[in-house]
Design a protein around this motif. Structure first.
Motif, PDB file in Angstrom:
ATOM      1  N   GLY A  85      -8.236  13.375  11.844  1.00 14.88           N
ATOM      2  CA  GLY A  85      -7.293  12.534  11.134  1.00 14.88           C
ATOM      3  C   GLY A  85      -7.279  12.825   9.651  1.00 14.88           C
ATOM      4  O   GLY A  85      -8.183  13.469   9.121  1.00 14.88           O
ATOM      5  N   GLU A  86      -6.231  12.363   9.019  1.00 21.19           N
ATOM      6  CA  GLU A  86      -6.095  12.469   7.568  1.00 21.19           C
ATOM      7  C   GLU A  86      -5.659  11.107   7.039  1.00 21.19           C
ATOM      8  O   GLU A  86      -4.791  10.473   7.619  1.00 21.19           O
ATOM      9  CB  GLU A  86      -5.035  13.501   7.195  1.00 21.19           C
ATOM     10  N   ILE A  87      -6.270  10.682   5.964  1.00 19.26           N
ATOM     11  CA  ILE A  87      -5.934   9.406   5.346  1.00 19.26           C
ATOM     12  C   ILE A  87      -5.549   9.692   3.907  1.00 19.26           C
ATOM     13  O   ILE A  87      -6.373  10.131   3.114  1.00 19.26           O
ATOM     14  CB  ILE A  87      -7.117   8.422   5.421  1.00 19.26           C
ATOM     15  N   SER A  88      -4.282   9.479   3.611  1.00 23.91           N
ATOM     16  CA  SER A  88      -3.749   9.780   2.297  1.00 23.91           C
ATOM     17  C   SER A  88      -3.832   8.543   1.407  1.00 23.91           C
ATOM     18  O   SER A  88      -2.831   7.938   1.057  1.00 23.91           O
ATOM     19  CB  SER A  88      -2.300  10.260   2.435  1.00 23.91           C
ATOM     20  N   LYS A  89      -5.060   8.166   1.079  1.00 21.58           N
ATOM     21  CA  LYS A  89      -5.293   6.999   0.224  1.00 21.58           C
ATOM     22  C   LYS A  89      -6.489   7.284  -0.674  1.00 21.58           C
ATOM     23  O   LYS A  89      -7.454   7.894  -0.247  1.00 21.58           O
ATOM     24  CB  LYS A  89      -5.617   5.752   1.050  1.00 21.58           C
ATOM     25  N   ASP A  90      -6.415   6.791  -1.879  1.00 23.63           N
ATOM     26  CA  ASP A  90      -7.540   6.898  -2.806  1.00 23.63           C
ATOM     27  C   ASP A  90      -8.250   5.552  -2.812  1.00 23.63           C
ATOM     28  O   ASP A  90      -7.943   4.679  -3.611  1.00 23.63           O
ATOM     29  CB  ASP A  90      -7.045   7.259  -4.198  1.00 23.63           C
TER      30      ASP A  90
END
Length: 114
Positions: A85-90
């Motif tokens: 998975g990839e989570i595009s959040k900082d």
């Protein structure tokens, strides 16, 4: 953190003090992007090394949108195929509870069922 054309600065005087000179100014944005790119490549090298050593079976990348894109570009195809998975959040500074809740458990379903 987007790069754009360098700015322009006017200054100095020409012969007789009547002409201005134009100087290109290296933008801060391009410097930040360069540093971010170098860091992404360094992180990717570490991930590649760990993959080669079989340190993980699946991988979830979590980073801000720009960093995530740079990481994705820096990873080899074999490592990309291990992405669960990839989570595009900082959200790094929000603490471990927030980070754990952001990880998609369904990405690891095949491992939980074994």
């Amino acid at each position: 953190m987007e790069t754009d054309r360098p700015g322009r600065r006017f200054g100095g005087t020409g012969v007789g003090g009547t002409e201005g000179h134009h100087h290109g100014v290296t933008g801060e944005k391009s410097t930040v992007l360069h540093e971010l790119t170098l860091f992404a490549k360094e992180v990717a090298r570490k991930i590649e090394t760990d993959r080669a050593r079989n340190e993980f079976d699946r991988l979830v990348l979590m980073a801000g949108p720009k960093m995530l894109g740079l990481l994705r570009q820096s990873l080899s195809s074999p490592t990309q195929s291990m992405l669960a998975g990839e989570i595009s959040k900082d959200i790094l500074r929000q603490g471990p509870d927030v980070i754990l809740k952001a990880v998609p458990i369904e990405a690891f379903e095949t491992y939980r069922m074994q």
